[in-house]
Design an enzyme around this catalytic site. Sequence first.
Site, PDB file in Angstrom:
ATOM      1  N   ASN A  10      11.963  34.243  26.728  1.00 17.84           N
ATOM      2  CA  ASN A  10      12.648  32.950  26.748  1.00 17.84           C
ATOM      3  C   ASN A  10      13.765  33.092  27.774  1.00 17.84           C
ATOM      4  OD1 ASN A  10      14.136  30.656  26.366  1.00 17.84           O
ATOM      5  ND2 ASN A  10      14.760  31.119  24.260  1.00 17.84           N
ATOM      6  N   LYS A  12      15.753  30.928  28.846  1.00 18.54           N
ATOM      7  CA  LYS A  12      16.918  30.065  28.580  1.00 18.54           C
ATOM      8  C   LYS A  12      17.352  29.369  29.885  1.00 18.54           C
ATOM      9  CE  LYS A  12      17.956  32.856  24.603  1.00 18.54           C
ATOM     10  NZ  LYS A  12      18.931  33.321  23.640  1.00 18.54           N
ATOM     11  N   HIS A  95      14.499  26.054  18.880  1.00 20.70           N
ATOM     12  CA  HIS A  95      15.346  27.235  19.087  1.00 20.70           C
ATOM     13  C   HIS A  95      16.729  26.952  18.491  1.00 20.70           C
ATOM     14  CE1 HIS A  95      17.668  30.399  20.982  1.00 20.70           C
ATOM     15  NE2 HIS A  95      16.516  31.023  21.182  1.00 20.70           N
ATOM     16  N   GLU A  97      19.569  27.469  19.556  1.00 21.80           N
ATOM     17  CA  GLU A  97      20.516  26.883  20.510  1.00 21.80           C
ATOM     18  C   GLU A  97      20.319  25.377  20.610  1.00 21.80           C
ATOM     19  OE1 GLU A  97      19.511  29.608  23.659  1.00 21.80           O
ATOM     20  OE2 GLU A  97      20.450  31.208  22.506  1.00 21.80           O
ATOM     21  N   GLU A 167      14.213  34.210  14.304  1.00 18.49           N
ATOM     22  CA  GLU A 167      15.341  34.657  15.108  1.00 18.49           C
ATOM     23  C   GLU A 167      16.647  34.501  14.331  1.00 18.49           C
ATOM     24  OE1 GLU A 167      14.166  34.430  19.567  1.00 18.49           O
ATOM     25  OE2 GLU A 167      15.147  32.562  19.019  1.00 18.49           O
ATOM     26  N   GLY A 173      21.510  37.421  21.440  1.00 21.97           N
ATOM     27  CA  GLY A 173      22.450  37.644  22.537  1.00 21.97           C
ATOM     28  C   GLY A 173      23.659  38.479  22.152  1.00 21.97           C
ATOM     29  N   SER A 213      17.941  40.118  20.352  1.00 19.81           N
ATOM     30  CA  SER A 213      18.294  41.415  20.939  1.00 19.81           C
ATOM     31  C   SER A 213      17.145  42.423  20.936  1.00 19.81           C
ATOM     32  CB  SER A 213      19.541  41.999  20.253  1.00 19.81           C
ATOM     33  OG  SER A 213      20.647  41.131  20.426  1.00 19.81           O
TER      34      SER A 213
HETATM   35  P1  13P Z   1      18.231  37.757  23.115  1.00 21.25           P
HETATM   36  O1  13P Z   1      16.977  38.571  23.251  1.00 21.25           O
HETATM   37  O2  13P Z   1      18.996  37.629  24.411  1.00 21.25           O
HETATM   38  O3  13P Z   1      19.074  38.204  21.963  1.00 21.25           O
HETATM   39  O4  13P Z   1      17.764  36.253  22.793  1.00 21.25           O
HETATM   40  C1  13P Z   1      16.877  36.054  21.767  1.00 21.25           C
HETATM   41  C2  13P Z   1      16.403  34.647  21.813  1.00 21.25           C
HETATM   42  O5  13P Z   1      17.128  33.725  21.505  1.00 21.25           O
HETATM   43  C3  13P Z   1      15.018  34.404  22.269  1.00 21.25           C
HETATM   44  O6  13P Z   1      14.648  33.092  22.029  1.00 21.25           O
END
Ligand code: 13P
Length: 249
Positions: A10, A12, A95, A97, A167, A173, A213
């Site tokens: 992803n 982002k 997601h 976010e 997740e 992150g 992560s």
């Molecule tokens: P990270 O791998 O950067 O922690 O992000 C995970 C994520 O949100 C994947 O959709």
Amino acid sequence: MERRKIIAGNWKMNMTPRQAVALCAELKDLVKTQEADVVYCVPAVDIVPVVEAVKGTNVEVGAENMYFESKGAYTGEISAEMLVDAGVKYVIIGHSERRDYFKEDDALLNKKVKKAFEAGLTPILCCGETLEQRETGVTMDWIRLQIKSDLVGITAQQVSSMVIAYEPIWAIGTGKTATTEQAQEVCKGIRDCIAEMYDNATAEAVRIQYGGSVNAGNAADLFAQPDIDGGLVGGASLKADFGKIVNYK
Ligand code: 13P
């Protein structure tokens, strides 16, 4: 039946179109594998160049979002039909976010999941708890509520073909990965929830990823868990490390 692993990046809000093409070239040989499905979920403006850049490779392209209407006066939105026409196969829906910063709720996400299937896209439906919810002991209640609400009206056959990504928000992150036990426990809980809502065959077929992560060092342990069928990878999907994650064995 053995479930095939699916490892998705992803990206982002990272990578301009030019950078995206360069990253595809950098990763091309590193992400080769027969063992797993590999997907790059990329920003909307990167879709067309990335589809072109991964032609003839084992990589499929996903979107990070879509709208549930087919066309019309929805300024700034992108439809499932547009994604399909551009060569997209997967779409991330819900997601954390998007749920948090863009206030997407389960009723909206349910419409998006329905639309994705209608258009022929495979949804990667995300769920996950906050740190506060984990500490309060309501993780599984919360995730079951998300899954049940987001899958209203979705058939067993559709669920069998989709991907669910667990997740934990506190692991995204942050460099703070869930332990393999925590990740396995929730992924199994999601599978049990699908078995209750549908049947055992559907629960056995649906692919459940862990995200939060994931890196080259922890992927092998996570993906070896019986109910973890791969990963949704943020930060580490933008680096050569993604090749190691894909070839985790
Ligand atoms: P990270 O791998 O950067 O922690 O992000 C995970 C994520 O949100 C994947 O959709």
